[in-house]
Design a protein around this motif. Sequence first.
Motif, PDB file in Angstrom:
ATOM      1  N   TYR A 139      -2.577   1.829 -13.124  1.00 44.19           N
ATOM      2  CA  TYR A 139      -3.729   2.457 -12.475  1.00 44.19           C
ATOM      3  C   TYR A 139      -3.768   2.159 -10.976  1.00 44.19           C
ATOM      4  CZ  TYR A 139      -6.130  -2.121 -13.231  1.00 44.19           C
ATOM      5  OH  TYR A 139      -6.477  -3.448 -13.268  1.00 44.19           O
ATOM      6  N   ALA A 140      -3.102   1.082 -10.541  1.00 42.85           N
ATOM      7  CA  ALA A 140      -3.136   0.714  -9.126  1.00 42.85           C
ATOM      8  C   ALA A 140      -2.136   1.491  -8.276  1.00 42.85           C
ATOM      9  CB  ALA A 140      -2.893  -0.783  -8.972  1.00 42.85           C
ATOM     10  N   VAL A 141      -1.164   2.117  -8.913  1.00 48.15           N
ATOM     11  CA  VAL A 141      -0.172   2.907  -8.159  1.00 48.15           C
ATOM     12  C   VAL A 141      -0.228   4.379  -8.565  1.00 48.15           C
ATOM     13  CG1 VAL A 141       1.396   1.010  -7.635  1.00 48.15           C
ATOM     14  CG2 VAL A 141       1.614   2.192  -9.825  1.00 48.15           C
ATOM     15  N   ASP A 142      -1.334   4.767  -9.158  1.00 42.37           N
ATOM     16  CA  ASP A 142      -1.497   6.143  -9.619  1.00 42.37           C
ATOM     17  C   ASP A 142      -1.805   7.075  -8.444  1.00 42.37           C
ATOM     18  OD1 ASP A 142      -2.051   8.166 -11.823  1.00 42.37           O
ATOM     19  OD2 ASP A 142      -3.969   8.147 -10.760  1.00 42.37           O
ATOM     20  N   ALA A 143      -1.013   8.120  -8.275  1.00 39.00           N
ATOM     21  CA  ALA A 143      -1.172   9.025  -7.134  1.00 39.00           C
ATOM     22  C   ALA A 143      -2.526   9.725  -7.149  1.00 39.00           C
ATOM     23  CB  ALA A 143      -0.045  10.045  -7.117  1.00 39.00           C
ATOM     24  N   ASP A 144      -2.996  10.134  -8.326  1.00 41.05           N
ATOM     25  CA  ASP A 144      -4.304  10.788  -8.398  1.00 41.05           C
ATOM     26  C   ASP A 144      -5.414   9.815  -8.028  1.00 41.05           C
ATOM     27  OD1 ASP A 144      -3.157  13.184  -9.168  1.00 41.05           O
ATOM     28  OD2 ASP A 144      -3.415  12.815 -11.312  1.00 41.05           O
ATOM     29  N   GLY A 163     -11.202  -7.954  -7.925  1.00 43.89           N
ATOM     30  CA  GLY A 163     -10.113  -7.171  -8.501  1.00 43.89           C
ATOM     31  C   GLY A 163     -10.161  -5.717  -8.087  1.00 43.89           C
ATOM     32  N   GLN A 164     -11.365  -5.137  -8.062  1.00 46.03           N
ATOM     33  CA  GLN A 164     -11.519  -3.754  -7.641  1.00 46.03           C
ATOM     34  C   GLN A 164     -11.039  -3.572  -6.201  1.00 46.03           C
ATOM     35  OE1 GLN A 164     -15.083  -0.668  -7.997  1.00 46.03           O
ATOM     36  NE2 GLN A 164     -15.596  -2.292  -6.559  1.00 46.03           N
ATOM     37  N   SER A 165     -11.410  -4.509  -5.327  1.00 43.23           N
ATOM     38  CA  SER A 165     -11.009  -4.394  -3.920  1.00 43.23           C
ATOM     39  C   SER A 165      -9.508  -4.543  -3.759  1.00 43.23           C
ATOM     40  CB  SER A 165     -11.741  -5.433  -3.065  1.00 43.23           C
ATOM     41  OG  SER A 165     -11.235  -6.747  -3.268  1.00 43.23           O
ATOM     42  N   LYS A 166      -8.873  -5.366  -4.589  1.00 35.92           N
ATOM     43  CA  LYS A 166      -7.421  -5.542  -4.510  1.00 35.92           C
ATOM     44  C   LYS A 166      -6.680  -4.338  -5.096  1.00 35.92           C
ATOM     45  CE  LYS A 166      -7.660  -8.018  -2.009  1.00 35.92           C
ATOM     46  NZ  LYS A 166      -6.960  -8.355  -0.741  1.00 35.92           N
ATOM     47  N   THR A 167      -7.248  -3.709  -6.118  1.00 32.20           N
ATOM     48  CA  THR A 167      -6.687  -2.441  -6.597  1.00 32.20           C
ATOM     49  C   THR A 167      -6.775  -1.399  -5.497  1.00 32.20           C
ATOM     50  OG1 THR A 167      -7.202  -2.888  -8.923  1.00 32.20           O
ATOM     51  CG2 THR A 167      -6.959  -0.579  -8.287  1.00 32.20           C
ATOM     52  N   ALA A 168      -7.896  -1.397  -4.776  1.00 27.60           N
ATOM     53  CA  ALA A 168      -8.050  -0.454  -3.667  1.00 27.60           C
ATOM     54  C   ALA A 168      -6.978  -0.673  -2.605  1.00 27.60           C
ATOM     55  CB  ALA A 168      -9.442  -0.589  -3.056  1.00 27.60           C
ATOM     56  N   ASN A 169      -6.607  -1.930  -2.352  1.00 25.15           N
ATOM     57  CA  ASN A 169      -5.536  -2.212  -1.389  1.00 25.15           C
ATOM     58  C   ASN A 169      -4.223  -1.566  -1.803  1.00 25.15           C
ATOM     59  OD1 ASN A 169      -6.617  -5.648  -0.761  1.00 25.15           O
ATOM     60  ND2 ASN A 169      -7.252  -3.760   0.220  1.00 25.15           N
ATOM     61  N   THR A 203      -8.231  10.077  -5.001  1.00 22.11           N
ATOM     62  CA  THR A 203      -9.671   9.916  -5.221  1.00 22.11           C
ATOM     63  C   THR A 203     -10.232   8.836  -4.314  1.00 22.11           C
ATOM     64  OG1 THR A 203      -9.431  10.612  -7.543  1.00 22.11           O
ATOM     65  CG2 THR A 203     -11.439   9.418  -6.957  1.00 22.11           C
ATOM     66  N   LEU A 204      -9.500   7.732  -4.191  1.00 18.33           N
ATOM     67  CA  LEU A 204      -9.949   6.641  -3.325  1.00 18.33           C
ATOM     68  C   LEU A 204      -9.966   7.081  -1.871  1.00 18.33           C
ATOM     69  CD1 LEU A 204     -10.751   3.659  -2.940  1.00 18.33           C
ATOM     70  CD2 LEU A 204      -8.314   3.171  -2.595  1.00 18.33           C
ATOM     71  N   TRP A 205      -8.962   7.832  -1.448  1.00 17.30           N
ATOM     72  CA  TRP A 205      -8.911   8.269  -0.052  1.00 17.30           C
ATOM     73  C   TRP A 205     -10.129   9.132   0.279  1.00 17.30           C
ATOM     74  CZ3 TRP A 205      -4.929   6.527   3.099  1.00 17.30           C
ATOM     75  CH2 TRP A 205      -4.963   6.991   4.427  1.00 17.30           C
ATOM     76  N   ALA A 206     -10.457  10.050  -0.616  1.00 19.71           N
ATOM     77  CA  ALA A 206     -11.620  10.911  -0.392  1.00 19.71           C
ATOM     78  C   ALA A 206     -12.913  10.086  -0.358  1.00 19.71           C
ATOM     79  CB  ALA A 206     -11.698  11.974  -1.487  1.00 19.71           C
ATOM     80  N   LEU A 207     -13.035   9.126  -1.263  1.00 17.90           N
ATOM     81  CA  LEU A 207     -14.207   8.253  -1.281  1.00 17.90           C
ATOM     82  C   LEU A 207     -14.304   7.451   0.014  1.00 17.90           C
ATOM     83  CD1 LEU A 207     -16.574   6.900  -2.913  1.00 17.90           C
ATOM     84  CD2 LEU A 207     -14.875   5.198  -3.644  1.00 17.90           C
ATOM     85  N   HIS A 231      -5.647  -7.668  -8.732  1.00 21.40           N
ATOM     86  CA  HIS A 231      -5.956  -6.248  -8.983  1.00 21.40           C
ATOM     87  C   HIS A 231      -6.059  -5.966 -10.473  1.00 21.40           C
ATOM     88  CE1 HIS A 231      -1.568  -5.751  -9.779  1.00 21.40           C
ATOM     89  NE2 HIS A 231      -1.960  -4.721 -10.480  1.00 21.40           N
ATOM     90  N   ARG A 232      -5.479  -6.850 -11.284  1.00 26.31           N
ATOM     91  CA  ARG A 232      -5.515  -6.653 -12.732  1.00 26.31           C
ATOM     92  C   ARG A 232      -6.899  -6.910 -13.330  1.00 26.31           C
ATOM     93  NH1 ARG A 232      -0.231 -10.478 -13.720  1.00 26.31           N
ATOM     94  NH2 ARG A 232       1.256  -9.293 -12.469  1.00 26.31           N
ATOM     95  N   PHE A 233      -7.787  -7.509 -12.537  1.00 27.13           N
ATOM     96  CA  PHE A 233      -9.130  -7.789 -13.044  1.00 27.13           C
ATOM     97  C   PHE A 233      -9.971  -6.530 -13.195  1.00 27.13           C
ATOM     98  CE2 PHE A 233      -9.005 -12.188 -10.758  1.00 27.13           C
ATOM     99  CZ  PHE A 233      -8.095 -12.637 -11.693  1.00 27.13           C
ATOM    100  N   SER A 234      -9.628  -5.482 -12.419  1.00 28.93           N
ATOM    101  CA  SER A 234     -10.446  -4.262 -12.486  1.00 28.93           C
ATOM    102  C   SER A 234      -9.782  -3.116 -11.739  1.00 28.93           C
ATOM    103  CB  SER A 234     -11.824  -4.507 -11.871  1.00 28.93           C
ATOM    104  OG  SER A 234     -12.596  -3.311 -11.850  1.00 28.93           O
ATOM    105  N   PRO A 235      -9.836  -1.912 -12.292  1.00 26.06           N
ATOM    106  CA  PRO A 235      -9.520  -0.728 -11.492  1.00 26.06           C
ATOM    107  C   PRO A 235     -10.670  -0.473 -10.523  1.00 26.06           C
ATOM    108  CG  PRO A 235     -10.379  -0.068 -13.614  1.00 26.06           C
ATOM    109  CD  PRO A 235     -10.273  -1.572 -13.653  1.00 26.06           C
ATOM    110  N   VAL A 236     -10.520   0.502  -9.656  1.00 27.64           N
ATOM    111  CA  VAL A 236     -11.648   0.922  -8.830  1.00 27.64           C
ATOM    112  C   VAL A 236     -12.590   1.757  -9.701  1.00 27.64           C
ATOM    113  CG1 VAL A 236     -12.401   2.270  -6.841  1.00 27.64           C
ATOM    114  CG2 VAL A 236     -10.290   0.934  -6.706  1.00 27.64           C
ATOM    115  N   VAL A 237     -13.840   1.355  -9.758  1.00 33.19           N
ATOM    116  CA  VAL A 237     -14.845   2.091 -10.523  1.00 33.19           C
ATOM    117  C   VAL A 237     -15.469   3.101  -9.567  1.00 33.19           C
ATOM    118  CG1 VAL A 237     -16.945   1.910 -11.896  1.00 33.19           C
ATOM    119  CG2 VAL A 237     -15.210   0.095 -12.011  1.00 33.19           C
ATOM    120  N   PHE A 238     -14.912   4.290  -9.555  1.00 31.45           N
ATOM    121  CA  PHE A 238     -15.254   5.262  -8.522  1.00 31.45           C
ATOM    122  C   PHE A 238     -16.706   5.710  -8.556  1.00 31.45           C
ATOM    123  CE2 PHE A 238     -10.585   5.917  -8.871  1.00 31.45           C
ATOM    124  CZ  PHE A 238     -10.264   5.613  -7.548  1.00 31.45           C
TER     125      PHE A 238
END
Length: 327
Positions: A302-307, A182-188, A311-315, A158-165
């Motif tokens: 960024y992977a445990v950020d509530a905001d 990395g993006q997909s693992k941040t999403a997890n 955003t990910l849930w809405a997406l 997950h450290r390779f990338s945040p989710v690029v919304f």
Amino acid sequence: MQSPLPSGFGATTTAAEVIEGIDLTGKHAVVTGGYAGLGLETVRVLLGAGARVTVPARDMDKARRALDALDVELLPMDLADPASVDAFARTLVERGDALHLLINNAGVMACPLERDARGYERQFATNHLGHFQLAVRLWPLMRKANGARIVSVSSRGHRFSPVVFDDPHYQHRDYDRWTAYGQSKTANVLFAVGADARGKADGIRAFSLHPGAIMTDLARYMSEEELRGFGVIDEHGKPVAEVAQGMKSVPQGAATSVWAATSARLDGMGGLYLEDCDVAPLLLTDTTDIAELRKMAGVRPYAVDADGAETLWALSEEQTGVSLDRG
């Protein structure tokens, strides 16, 4: 909350050791990817503790061979096919049995650019969106359990990338298979934060985790040179399974998933990222050197950020057309 307990377990702990003394009789578990690697070991130990286990499988023939000696229920499902996810979930929901454990273990790593019928990038679609849809569809069964856990198998990747919304599917940027992973693992991880926020009032708690570096089928898209560079195989091409060298065996790799699913130490907690059978610390270093990062424990803020989780849930609702409100 993102701070080690400590749990008394560690990197060398096995799944069998984690579950020792725990009785899961009467509990129902769904384990995606439960017919290979870490998922198969997870299934074995849950069964050994008395759980009833259902395994969804994209490759039914492979799954039948792997699970032939185990008393599990095997049903078809492809995480990248929304209709398939719905059909699997519908089968369980129509039965009406409570679901106590949902272990989102299946995944794909560092594959070439591929898109599903919706135009979605394969790693994000499989690793995150498919599991999101599955969890939402099975939510009523978890609510009936009066105490359920969702376990989202992520990775230090997950450290390779945040989710690029604004471009999760690489429509407007060059594709890189590792940042996509990395993006997909941040999403997890973010999914677990969002699921826990929504589920805790009904006794549904969610966790994400890094299982450790383990040589499994997940590495099928990596070349021998890459595997050697990551320390996954030795100079003779044989898998490395030495914790001192940063690699785990499959029983050690499955331990954190099983601990997340069953440990009483996590009662009343949720939305946490775990490593080595414990709560992981936040990783605040600025380094981007992969070799250095592999030596460090922890989760990026960024992977445990509530905001970010919201955003990910809405997406995810928008891209799957599935929500807890609409069904």
